[in-house]
Design an enzyme around this catalytic site. Structure first.
Site, PDB file in Angstrom:
ATOM      1  N   GLN A 144       3.480   9.590  -8.451  1.00 24.39           N
ATOM      2  CA  GLN A 144       2.862   7.743  -7.659  1.00 24.39           C
ATOM      3  C   GLN A 144       1.969   7.855  -9.297  1.00 24.39           C
ATOM      4  O   GLN A 144       2.153   6.206  -8.672  1.00 24.39           O
ATOM      5  CB  GLN A 144       2.274   7.953  -6.720  1.00 24.39           C
ATOM      6  CG  GLN A 144       1.206   9.536  -7.055  1.00 24.39           C
ATOM      7  CD  GLN A 144      -0.061   8.882  -5.573  1.00 24.39           C
ATOM      8  OE1 GLN A 144       0.713   9.877  -4.475  1.00 24.39           O
ATOM      9  NE2 GLN A 144      -0.897   7.821  -5.157  1.00 24.39           N
ATOM     10  N   CYS A 150       0.966   6.552  -2.095  1.00 20.60           N
ATOM     11  CA  CYS A 150       0.871   7.353  -1.927  1.00 20.60           C
ATOM     12  C   CYS A 150       2.113   7.062  -0.675  1.00 20.60           C
ATOM     13  O   CYS A 150       2.815   7.928   0.183  1.00 20.60           O
ATOM     14  CB  CYS A 150       0.272   8.704  -1.361  1.00 20.60           C
ATOM     15  SG  CYS A 150      -1.388   8.241  -0.623  1.00 20.60           S
ATOM     16  N   HIS A 284      -4.345  10.343   2.444  1.00 23.30           N
ATOM     17  CA  HIS A 284      -3.376  10.759   1.978  1.00 23.30           C
ATOM     18  C   HIS A 284      -2.299  10.933   2.346  1.00 23.30           C
ATOM     19  O   HIS A 284      -2.012  11.579   3.307  1.00 23.30           O
ATOM     20  CB  HIS A 284      -3.167  11.674   1.027  1.00 23.30           C
ATOM     21  CG  HIS A 284      -2.756  12.088  -0.355  1.00 23.30           C
ATOM     22  ND1 HIS A 284      -2.435  11.395  -1.161  1.00 23.30           N
ATOM     23  CD2 HIS A 284      -1.772  13.249  -0.511  1.00 23.30           C
ATOM     24  CE1 HIS A 284      -1.178  11.081  -2.191  1.00 23.30           C
ATOM     25  NE2 HIS A 284      -0.997  12.609  -1.632  1.00 23.30           N
TER      26      HIS A 284
END
Length: 338
Positions: A144, A150, A284
């Site tokens: 990414q 993400c 995340h």
């Protein structure tokens, strides 16, 4: 006799000097250790040629902090995982955060919760391990970059897998479409994978037609680019590892959210068990692609989106059954594709 005594005294002092020298070599100077590690790191990860002295000094200071953490951890005989230097070793905390980006919606939208009682398999039939990493339908680990996307990568990997299972043909889909076009999410400023699946009910482009740039651009998607469409998806019961296993076996990779702390960035191998990430807000998005047990510790096999040079070829083993880093809080899966 006098000269013999003199020789003995001389020999004694020589021996002491040699022992002192050996001690210095064995114990070493910590600053020398950091310098050597820094030089080795620079040989493989050189700074930009036009980096200013101030920039170099800042990067070296960050590296020294990371080196101290890594060395201290790896010397712990009870450690269940090992750490190493990588691209994050010279970054500030704010720079590292740019590689995260899971942002749960204020009111978690009502995706259907999967009823595991409807799944025709019992926990007694679950294998000791499951690993989709070698499955032809799981694409290579992606990167990414320094864009908080993400969530998009977490959404796309399960869709690629589901579409491949339906058609028996591997496919690589576009995260950039989500970054540019999904107005319910924030591009490089973060988002959520189930919100992304809602957007992809209108179709998802092939990556070759809509390549990744790691920046938010004007939306260029057209229906002619579509190669896969989300039909239905569901959330899996929170804090229920057995439910996750059942769904993982039936439908494929699970989208999950975790809490990333400093040790995570430096992960190399083994089962990640750091308690520092527990009971904190998730930040995340990653994908669970299997499970197993190592040295008596149950683990999830987790696919990251920081490239194959990070961790164990882009993957990390995270402790299973204890909600490590919040990994068992928000599991979700694609049920079907159109």
């Amino acid at each position: 006799m006098f000269f013999g005594l003199l020789r003995m005294v001389k020999f004694y002092y020589i021996a002491l000097a040699m022992m002192a020298c050996c001690a210095i070599q064995v114990n070493g100077d910590p600053s020398d250790d950091v310098e050597a590690a820094w030089e080795n790191f620079q040989a493989h990860n050189p700074l930009k040629k036009d980096a200013s002295p101030q920039e170099i000094a800042k990067r070296k200071t960050n590296f020294a902090k990371a080196h101290s953490m890594i060395e201290r951890h790896n010397k712990n005989k009870n450690a269940t995982f090992q750490m190493e230097h990588n691209k994050f070793s010279t970054m500030d905390d704010d720079e590292k955060k740019q590689y995260n980006g899971a942002r749960p919606p204020p009111h978690h939208e009502s995706s259907k919760f999967l009823n595991v009682d409807d799944i025709a398999v019992s926990t007694r039939q679950l294998p000791a391990s499951l690993d989709y990493r070698t499955d032809v339908c799981l694409t290579s680990v992606k990167n990414q970059g320094s864009c908080g996307s993400c969530w998009a990568f977490t959404a796309i990997a399960p869709l690629e897998f589901a579409q491949c299972k339906k058609t028996s043909t591997p496919i690589v889909l576009s995260e950039q479409q989500l970054v540019d076009c999904d107005t319910n999410n924030g591009g490089c400023n973060g988002g959520w994978y189930t919100s992304a699946w809602y957007h992809l009910k209108n179709g998802c482009a092939r990556q070759s037609l809509y390549p990744y740039t790691a920046t938010k651009n004007t939306c260029k998607y057209t229906s002619a680019m579509s190669a896969a469409t989300v039909s239905s998806y569901g959330s899996v019961t929170s804090n229920s590892p057995a439910s996750m296993q059942l769904v993982l076996q039936k439908y494929g990779p699970l989208a999950v959210a975790i809490t990333v702390v400093n040790s995570f960035y430096a992960y190399k191998s083994g089962v990640y068990t750091d308690p520092a990430c527990d009971n904190l807000p998730v930040n995340h998005g990653v994908v669970v692609v299997g499970w197993g047990t190592l040295n008596g510790i149950d683990f999830w096999i987790v696919r990251n989106s920081w490239g194959s040079s990070w961790g164990s070829s882009g993957y990390i083993l995270m402790q299973r059954g204890v909600n490590k880093c919040g990994i068992e809080n928000y599991p979700a899966v694609i049920v079907s594709v159109a």
